[in-house]
Scaffold this motif. Sequence first.
Motif, PDB file in Angstrom:
ATOM      1  N   THR A  90     -53.354 -24.260  26.451  1.00 13.40           N
ATOM      2  CA  THR A  90     -53.103 -23.534  27.695  1.00 13.40           C
ATOM      3  C   THR A  90     -51.914 -24.134  28.427  1.00 13.40           C
ATOM      4  N   LYS A  91     -51.831 -25.446  28.453  1.00 12.71           N
ATOM      5  CA  LYS A  91     -50.706 -26.114  29.093  1.00 12.71           C
ATOM      6  C   LYS A  91     -49.400 -25.745  28.391  1.00 12.71           C
ATOM      7  N   ALA A  92     -49.420 -25.737  27.058  1.00  6.80           N
ATOM      8  CA  ALA A  92     -48.217 -25.375  26.308  1.00  6.80           C
ATOM      9  C   ALA A  92     -47.797 -23.942  26.612  1.00  6.80           C
ATOM     10  N   GLY A  93     -48.779 -23.049  26.740  1.00  9.06           N
ATOM     11  CA  GLY A  93     -48.464 -21.666  27.078  1.00  9.06           C
ATOM     12  C   GLY A  93     -47.845 -21.544  28.452  1.00  9.06           C
ATOM     13  N   LEU A  94     -48.334 -22.340  29.412  1.00 10.79           N
ATOM     14  CA  LEU A  94     -47.775 -22.324  30.758  1.00 10.79           C
ATOM     15  C   LEU A  94     -46.348 -22.871  30.778  1.00 10.79           C
ATOM     16  N   LEU A 112     -37.562 -28.675  28.112  1.00 17.93           N
ATOM     17  CA  LEU A 112     -38.705 -28.736  29.017  1.00 17.93           C
ATOM     18  C   LEU A 112     -40.007 -28.971  28.266  1.00 17.93           C
ATOM     19  N   THR A 113     -40.113 -28.371  27.093  1.00 15.55           N
ATOM     20  CA  THR A 113     -41.323 -28.574  26.286  1.00 15.55           C
ATOM     21  C   THR A 113     -41.456 -30.027  25.872  1.00 15.55           C
ATOM     22  N   ARG A 114     -40.328 -30.636  25.458  1.00 19.71           N
ATOM     23  CA  ARG A 114     -40.337 -32.055  25.080  1.00 19.71           C
ATOM     24  C   ARG A 114     -40.690 -32.931  26.275  1.00 19.71           C
ATOM     25  N   LEU A 115     -40.154 -32.584  27.449  1.00 20.74           N
ATOM     26  CA  LEU A 115     -40.377 -33.394  28.647  1.00 20.74           C
ATOM     27  C   LEU A 115     -41.810 -33.279  29.148  1.00 20.74           C
ATOM     28  N   LEU A 116     -42.342 -32.046  29.189  1.00 14.32           N
ATOM     29  CA  LEU A 116     -43.647 -31.811  29.803  1.00 14.32           C
ATOM     30  C   LEU A 116     -44.817 -31.949  28.835  1.00 14.32           C
ATOM     31  N   LEU A 117     -44.561 -31.751  27.544  1.00 15.86           N
ATOM     32  CA  LEU A 117     -45.641 -31.822  26.567  1.00 15.86           C
ATOM     33  C   LEU A 117     -45.592 -33.080  25.724  1.00 15.86           C
ATOM     34  N   GLY A 118     -44.469 -33.808  25.808  1.00 17.38           N
ATOM     35  CA  GLY A 118     -44.363 -35.035  25.035  1.00 17.38           C
ATOM     36  C   GLY A 118     -44.034 -34.792  23.581  1.00 17.38           C
ATOM     37  N   GLY A 119     -43.610 -33.571  23.249  1.00 23.08           N
ATOM     38  CA  GLY A 119     -43.257 -33.240  21.879  1.00 23.08           C
ATOM     39  C   GLY A 119     -42.045 -32.341  21.873  1.00 23.08           C
ATOM     40  N   THR A 120     -41.682 -31.858  20.710  1.00 21.89           N
ATOM     41  CA  THR A 120     -40.504 -31.009  20.571  1.00 21.89           C
ATOM     42  C   THR A 120     -40.910 -29.629  20.099  1.00 21.89           C
ATOM     43  N   LEU A 121     -40.409 -28.612  20.760  1.00 21.70           N
ATOM     44  CA  LEU A 121     -40.636 -27.235  20.357  1.00 21.70           C
ATOM     45  C   LEU A 121     -39.495 -26.794  19.443  1.00 21.70           C
TER      46      LEU A 121
END
Length: 230
Positions: free
Chosen positions: A15-19, A63-72
């Motif tokens: 859910t966090k990744a979707g947001l 932003l995905t790398r920064l907020l999720l700690g991974g790479t999209l």
Amino acid sequence: APYFSAAGSVDDLSTKAGLVLLGSVSGGQASNLCAFLAKGDAALSVVLTLSTTLLGVFATPALTRLLLGGTLPVESLAVLKSTAAFVLTPLTLGICCAGLLPGIARRASPFCPPVGICATLLLVAGGAANSAALLLGGAVCWQAHVGAIVLPVSGFVISLLAARLCGLGERAARTVAIETLVKSPTLAYVLAVRHFGAPVAVVPAAAMVWLATLGAGVAAFWSRMSPPED
């Protein structure tokens, strides 16, 4: 996003990744229509949509790398091709038609808003139908719906206040706020399905319905109120 990922489970992280995906993509094509109907600045809306679409190619994985700690793993070339197909091509054709065939463009302009509304309804209906199982089932389904509303509405309020504090005119302020509200959930949905899987696509799928509803409501409200500069 941190509220919806507090439990730390796989579903919550999805859910966090979707947001994050929904928040990092550009304004949607429907934002141009909503800005026009809301008596905003249609030209500014198109510029904002194009600029944020191109910026999103780099901003989304960052932003995905920064907020999720991974790479999209976003396929930039594929995103650019989609941009050309769904945004740049129609825009270029419209500009060429207005420049080369002004008479036809003038006669066709009254029909553009209803055609745009019908096209938007078809897109929303198709996306919702394709994602019905995601929208109606699952333990975190309610979180997806709440997130798909709270995130863009918060951005709408903040951007509207910021635009007015910066001294922008009412038309420009409305446009900036609508561009922040009406994101491109279809792009977020495609990226989620392709790179993360179905659980992450729940938020973008919910946003397909809610953002169209919210955008139409704001446009209808502002359409009854002429900007002071008029």
